[in-house]
Design an enzyme around this catalytic site. Structure first.
Site, PDB file in Angstrom:
ATOM      1  N   LYS A  30     -62.279 -22.180  10.363  1.00  0.00           N
ATOM      2  CA  LYS A  30     -63.034 -22.743  11.485  1.00  0.00           C
ATOM      3  C   LYS A  30     -64.514 -22.369  11.368  1.00  0.00           C
ATOM      4  CE  LYS A  30     -58.916 -23.002  14.340  1.00  0.00           C
ATOM      5  NZ  LYS A  30     -58.061 -22.492  15.417  1.00  0.00           N
ATOM      6  N   GLN A  85     -58.075 -17.612  19.269  1.00  0.00           N
ATOM      7  CA  GLN A  85     -57.010 -17.946  18.322  1.00  0.00           C
ATOM      8  C   GLN A  85     -55.668 -17.412  18.820  1.00  0.00           C
ATOM      9  OE1 GLN A  85     -57.399 -19.923  15.658  1.00  0.00           O
ATOM     10  NE2 GLN A  85     -55.249 -19.762  15.105  1.00  0.00           N
ATOM     11  N   ASP A 122     -60.347 -26.264  22.688  1.00  0.00           N
ATOM     12  CA  ASP A 122     -58.960 -26.383  22.224  1.00  0.00           C
ATOM     13  C   ASP A 122     -58.168 -27.376  23.078  1.00  0.00           C
ATOM     14  OD1 ASP A 122     -57.911 -25.072  19.976  1.00  0.00           O
ATOM     15  OD2 ASP A 122     -58.106 -23.099  20.921  1.00  0.00           O
TER      16      ASP A 122
HETATM   17  N1  GUN Z   1     -52.836 -21.294  16.820  1.00  0.00           N
HETATM   18  C1  GUN Z   1     -52.145 -22.310  16.225  1.00  0.00           C
HETATM   19  N2  GUN Z   1     -52.747 -23.495  16.462  1.00  0.00           N
HETATM   20  C2  GUN Z   1     -53.829 -23.231  17.214  1.00  0.00           C
HETATM   21  C3  GUN Z   1     -54.865 -24.048  17.769  1.00  0.00           C
HETATM   22  O1  GUN Z   1     -54.897 -25.276  17.636  1.00  0.00           O
HETATM   23  N3  GUN Z   1     -55.815 -23.377  18.474  1.00  0.00           N
HETATM   24  C4  GUN Z   1     -55.795 -22.031  18.669  1.00  0.00           C
HETATM   25  N4  GUN Z   1     -56.755 -21.485  19.398  1.00  0.00           N
HETATM   26  N5  GUN Z   1     -54.854 -21.248  18.168  1.00  0.00           N
HETATM   27  C5  GUN Z   1     -53.884 -21.845  17.444  1.00  0.00           C
END
Ligand code: GUN
Length: 279
Positions: A52, A96, A119
């Protein structure tokens, strides 16, 4: 030969579009900034967060990185989120998941300002999604809709079957397919006759979390298959929830793993950050 639904190419396209938007904002003196929070040492999460941050660099989005120890308390994490909510420079906040078990993930999601919830997990945004109103869409399902559209797969009127009902993928996926006028069925671990239901699908989205679970017995000839799974096999290679080699000869189009859905999630996160900054 089935058409390969190329997430690598399409995600690059989307990141280039974001890059141009960010550059135009910068020319007007506006910056775009994403705060990324990782709690603990989960190796997969570290890789995702690293990817990211790399995508931020590529698109010109500034990233603020908070790598907190596993012992971080819920109170400390909520305190950081409140601080970032109040910081005008920050356009997006990403925590996350998964979080350590002593932290209540729902409280964390609810603490993030809906205006910075890139998100798309906050109830204000999930509610807006359900009602067809403007708001941030969750990145993986929104990325799958982009994959289908940019691969010229028509959704309207199609039998769409989603396998999995998680809040991150399965549930929002079904809503977004419905918004595109698909006829949607959600299946899950208690579904009777999963094979028979999947065989109805013109578009099958597999988000089960079990390596190579979906073989050709689940597939209608000519279907479009989207594979959300990602698993590391014993030989070190990656595979999805779909047994690609067994399924591919029977479908009209299929997304591979790697290079399908995975890169789309990050591209859509970048798009949500740009949207947030433009708002
Ligand atoms: N963990 C697995 N997929 C995601 C996601 O799309 N966003 C976040 N923040 N954590 C995750």
């Amino acid at each position: 030969m089935a058409q390969l639904i190329d997430g690598k190419r399409i995600s690059a396209e989307i990141k280039d579009e974001v890059k141009a938007r960010v550059s135009a904002m910068k020319a007007e003196g506006k910056s775009v900034c994403l705060a990324v929070i990782l709690v603990g040492e989960d190796p997969a999460s570290k890789v995702y967060v690293g990817n990211k941050k790399k995508a931020c660099e590529y698109t010109g989005i500034e990233s603020l990185s908070y790598e907190l120890p596993a012992e971080t308390t819920e109170e400390e994490l909520l305190g950081l989120i409140h601080k970032l909510n109040a910081d005008d420079k920050v356009n997006g906040i990403l925590v996350q998941f998964p979080l350590p078990i002593h932290i209540d993930a729902k409280k964390v999601i609810n603490a993030i300002s809906p205006l910075k919830d890139v998100d798309g997990f906050h109830p204000v945004n999930t509610g807006a999604m359900l009602n067809g109103d403007a708001g941030f869409l969750p990145c993986t399902p929104a990325g799958i809709i982009e994959l289908l559209k940019r691969s010229d797969v028509d959704i309207e009127g199609k039998e769409c079957v989603v396998i999995g009902r998680s809040n991150i993928v399965g549930k929002p996926m079904s809503v977004l397919l419905l918004r595109e006028n698909g006829t949607v069925t959600i299946t899950h671990s208690r579904t009777k006759d999963l094979k028979e239901v999947c065989k109805r699908a013109d578009i099958l989205v597999a988000a089960i979390g079990r390596p190579k679970f979906i073989n050709s017995e689940y597939i209608k000839e000519g279907a479009v298959v989207i594979d959300v799974g990602i698993h590391r096999m014993e030989n070190g290679k990656l595979c999805g929830d779909v047994d690609f080699d067994d399924v591919e000869p029977h479908v009209s189009a299929i997304s591979p793993v790697p290079g399908g859905v995975g890169p789309m999630t990050i591209a859509m996160l970048m798009k949500n950050c740009a949207d947030s900054a433009e708002m």
